[in-house]
Design a protein around this motif. Structure first.
Motif, PDB file in Angstrom:
ATOM      1  N   ALA A   4       0.784  -1.215   0.078  1.00 12.41           N
ATOM      2  CA  ALA A   4       0.094  -0.236  -0.041  1.00 12.41           C
ATOM      3  C   ALA A   4       0.862   1.112  -0.237  1.00 12.41           C
ATOM      4  N   VAL A   5       0.512   2.065  -0.901  1.00 12.08           N
ATOM      5  CA  VAL A   5       1.363   3.588  -0.982  1.00 12.08           C
ATOM      6  C   VAL A   5       0.672   4.699  -0.736  1.00 12.08           C
ATOM      7  N   ARG A   6      -0.666   4.502  -0.682  1.00  9.98           N
ATOM      8  CA  ARG A   6      -1.540   5.756  -0.436  1.00  9.98           C
ATOM      9  C   ARG A   6      -3.062   5.203   0.181  1.00  9.98           C
ATOM     10  N   TYR A   7      -3.385   5.769   1.293  1.00  9.73           N
ATOM     11  CA  TYR A   7      -4.647   5.296   1.752  1.00  9.73           C
ATOM     12  C   TYR A   7      -5.532   6.467   1.234  1.00  9.73           C
ATOM     13  N   VAL A   8      -6.751   6.054   0.795  1.00  8.64           N
ATOM     14  CA  VAL A   8      -7.836   6.713   0.008  1.00  8.64           C
ATOM     15  C   VAL A   8      -8.921   7.036   0.935  1.00  8.64           C
ATOM     16  N   THR A   9      -9.714   6.197   1.334  1.00 12.29           N
ATOM     17  CA  THR A   9     -10.762   6.355   2.232  1.00 12.29           C
ATOM     18  C   THR A   9     -11.359   5.071   2.956  1.00 12.29           C
ATOM     19  N   PRO A  10     -11.914   5.325   4.026  1.00 11.77           N
ATOM     20  CA  PRO A  10     -12.713   4.091   4.427  1.00 11.77           C
ATOM     21  C   PRO A  10     -14.050   3.637   3.553  1.00 11.77           C
ATOM     22  N   LEU A  11     -14.067   2.348   3.445  1.00 16.00           N
ATOM     23  CA  LEU A  11     -15.334   1.795   2.759  1.00 16.00           C
ATOM     24  C   LEU A  11     -16.371   1.603   4.074  1.00 16.00           C
ATOM     25  N   ARG A  12     -17.208   2.326   4.132  1.00 16.48           N
ATOM     26  CA  ARG A  12     -17.940   2.058   5.445  1.00 16.48           C
ATOM     27  C   ARG A  12     -19.011   1.188   5.432  1.00 16.48           C
ATOM     28  N   GLU A  13     -18.638  -0.092   5.159  1.00 19.63           N
ATOM     29  CA  GLU A  13     -19.796  -1.176   5.039  1.00 19.63           C
ATOM     30  C   GLU A  13     -18.989  -2.277   5.563  1.00 19.63           C
ATOM     31  N   GLY A  14     -19.983  -3.164   6.287  1.00 18.53           N
ATOM     32  CA  GLY A  14     -19.157  -4.170   7.309  1.00 18.53           C
ATOM     33  C   GLY A  14     -18.930  -3.811   8.338  1.00 18.53           C
ATOM     34  N   GLY A  15     -18.624  -4.981   9.412  1.00 19.77           N
ATOM     35  CA  GLY A  15     -18.078  -4.695  10.747  1.00 19.77           C
ATOM     36  C   GLY A  15     -16.555  -4.275  10.803  1.00 19.77           C
ATOM     37  N   SER A  16     -15.804  -4.554   9.804  1.00 18.78           N
ATOM     38  CA  SER A  16     -14.499  -4.418  10.032  1.00 18.78           C
ATOM     39  C   SER A  16     -14.102  -3.107   9.235  1.00 18.78           C
ATOM     40  N   MET A  17     -15.160  -2.445   8.449  1.00 14.00           N
ATOM     41  CA  MET A  17     -14.805  -1.102   7.690  1.00 14.00           C
ATOM     42  C   MET A  17     -13.442  -1.031   6.846  1.00 14.00           C
ATOM     43  N   PRO A  18     -13.486  -1.929   5.858  1.00 11.09           N
ATOM     44  CA  PRO A  18     -12.249  -2.130   5.048  1.00 11.09           C
ATOM     45  C   PRO A  18     -11.811  -0.455   4.446  1.00 11.09           C
ATOM     46  N   GLY A  19     -10.637  -0.466   4.180  1.00 14.57           N
ATOM     47  CA  GLY A  19     -10.228   0.736   3.632  1.00 14.57           C
ATOM     48  C   GLY A  19      -9.761   0.529   2.249  1.00 14.57           C
ATOM     49  N   LEU A  20      -9.900   1.545   1.392  1.00 19.53           N
ATOM     50  CA  LEU A  20      -9.784   1.658   0.162  1.00 19.53           C
ATOM     51  C   LEU A  20      -8.279   2.156  -0.256  1.00 19.53           C
ATOM     52  N   VAL A  21      -7.190   1.448  -0.751  1.00 15.59           N
ATOM     53  CA  VAL A  21      -5.907   1.820  -0.653  1.00 15.59           C
ATOM     54  C   VAL A  21      -5.456   1.691  -2.284  1.00 15.59           C
ATOM     55  N   GLU A  22      -4.353   2.480  -2.467  1.00 15.26           N
ATOM     56  CA  GLU A  22      -3.624   2.343  -3.778  1.00 15.26           C
ATOM     57  C   GLU A  22      -2.285   1.734  -3.592  1.00 15.26           C
ATOM     58  N   ALA A  23      -2.047   0.819  -4.312  1.00 16.83           N
ATOM     59  CA  ALA A  23      -0.955  -0.067  -3.992  1.00 16.83           C
ATOM     60  C   ALA A  23       0.202   0.193  -5.173  1.00 16.83           C
ATOM     61  N   ASP A  24       1.382  -0.346  -5.074  1.00 14.94           N
ATOM     62  CA  ASP A  24       2.415   0.290  -5.792  1.00 14.94           C
ATOM     63  C   ASP A  24       2.371  -0.495  -7.130  1.00 14.94           C
ATOM     64  N   ASP A  25       1.293  -1.259  -7.443  1.00 15.23           N
ATOM     65  CA  ASP A  25       1.050  -1.770  -8.864  1.00 15.23           C
ATOM     66  C   ASP A  25       0.106  -0.548  -9.470  1.00 15.23           C
ATOM     67  N   HIS A  26      -0.241   0.518  -8.831  1.00 11.11           N
ATOM     68  CA  HIS A  26      -1.143   1.590  -9.339  1.00 11.11           C
ATOM     69  C   HIS A  26      -2.688   1.054  -9.437  1.00 11.11           C
ATOM     70  N   ARG A  27      -2.842   0.027  -8.542  1.00 11.54           N
ATOM     71  CA  ARG A  27      -4.306  -0.541  -8.506  1.00 11.54           C
ATOM     72  C   ARG A  27      -5.034  -0.231  -7.109  1.00 11.54           C
ATOM     73  N   LEU A  28      -6.369  -0.141  -7.313  1.00  6.26           N
ATOM     74  CA  LEU A  28      -6.809   0.227  -5.908  1.00  6.26           C
ATOM     75  C   LEU A  28      -7.479  -1.296  -5.405  1.00  6.26           C
ATOM     76  N   TYR A  29      -7.488  -1.331  -4.007  1.00  7.16           N
ATOM     77  CA  TYR A  29      -7.904  -2.700  -3.303  1.00  7.16           C
ATOM     78  C   TYR A  29      -8.791  -2.059  -2.064  1.00  7.16           C
ATOM     79  N   ALA A  30      -9.636  -2.927  -1.675  1.00  9.20           N
ATOM     80  CA  ALA A  30     -10.476  -2.845  -0.456  1.00  9.20           C
ATOM     81  C   ALA A  30      -9.526  -3.838   0.510  1.00  9.20           C
ATOM     82  N   LEU A  31      -8.972  -3.059   1.243  1.00 13.03           N
ATOM     83  CA  LEU A  31      -8.208  -3.592   2.169  1.00 13.03           C
ATOM     84  C   LEU A  31      -8.486  -4.239   3.811  1.00 13.03           C
ATOM     85  N   LYS A  32      -8.555  -5.472   3.911  1.00 12.42           N
ATOM     86  CA  LYS A  32      -9.294  -6.194   4.970  1.00 12.42           C
ATOM     87  C   LYS A  32      -8.234  -5.993   6.074  1.00 12.42           C
TER      88      LYS A  32
END
Length: 254
Positions: free
Chosen positions: A7-35
């Motif tokens: 992960a190289v950049r934290y974008v925003t929380p995804l406010r769904e589910g009990g764990s509230m995953p975070g949207l991050v950008e990774a070093d492959d220039h793609r976005l992921y919902a991080l658990k």
């Protein structure tokens, strides 16, 4: 094995589910919902996410790519909410991410139609893993370009929270009364044989091999990560063995 990114950049929380995953950008220039590994559900939710996700993929079900994500907790500085900051700081190191699908819509059983065979296959899979988190209230399904994606399997495989009583889980019926796809599902007998034939020990072995060692070390009662993996394979193999008496409960009426 899961692909590994950082992960190289934290974008925003995804406010769904009990764990509230975070949207991050990774070093492959793609976005992921991080658990988060530091979420209240703990690392076993990530184990279930990986094992169930890779098993679904092997059964031909549509699941976003799962990756290993290394997180530097310093990224928490860009999150203003203290609770989320604390969760991020507790999740330094290895986490799990799902590829983010731009334009994805949350599935609504009143707005989308699902082919009967696909709905039956998803129901069968959820019964196999004991997924209690695919109700019409919280489907954990996305629609991308008119096609389904299965997400969020951390609440499945609940036997691993109490290994001493795990054997009893293998015959536990699955309650599909409020399953999100119940009204669409076709004849389950038609998908049972083909899916069971795909769920070989080899497939189960590949799915458990994708679980990072870091999530399996120091499991009470086991002397190695591979011993824990073997226990997961044994549990699912026993559930698959006939007669599959957990299947009749899948007969759902609309």
């Amino acid at each position: 094995m899961l692909r590994e990114v950082t992960a190289v950049r934290y974008v925003t929380p995804l406010r769904e589910g009990g764990s509230m995953p975070g949207l991050v950008e990774a070093d492959d220039h793609r976005l992921y919902a991080l658990k988060w590994s530091g979420a209240a559900q703990g690392r076993k939710a990530l184990v279930a996410e990986v094992l169930a996700g890779e098993l679904a993929r092997g059964l031909g079900l549509p699941v976003p790519e799962l990756v290993r994500i290394e997180l530097d907790p310093v990224l928490a500085r860009s999150e203003p909410e203290q609770q989320i900051q604390e969760q991020m700081r507790a999740s330094g190191g290895l986490n799990v991410g799902l590829a983010f699908e731009s334009g994805a819509l949350n599935f609504d059983p009143l707005c989308f139609e699902v082919p009967a065979e696909l709905a039956a296959r998803v129901l069968w899979f959820d019964a196999l893993i004991g997924n209690v988190d695919r109700s019409w209230r919280n489907p954990n399904l996305l629609v991308v370009g008119g096609e389904l994606r299965l997400i969020d399997h951390g609440a499945s495989l609940i036997f691993h929270h109490h290994w001493a009583g795990a054997a009893g889980w293998t015959r536990r019926p699955y309650d599909a009364g409020d399953h999100a796809l119940g009204r669409f599902a076709g004849e389950l007998a038609a998908v049972d044989g083909p899916l069971a034939a795909l769920a070989t020990p080899e497939l189960l072995g590949r799915a458990t091999a994708a679980i990072p060692d870091e999530f399996l070390v120091d499991e009470p009662g086991f002397d190695s990560p591979d011993a824990v993996r073997a226990a997961y394979v044994a549990q699912l193999t026993a559930r698959l063995a006939g007669p599959r008496d957990w299947l009749p409960a899948l007969e759902v009426t609309a």
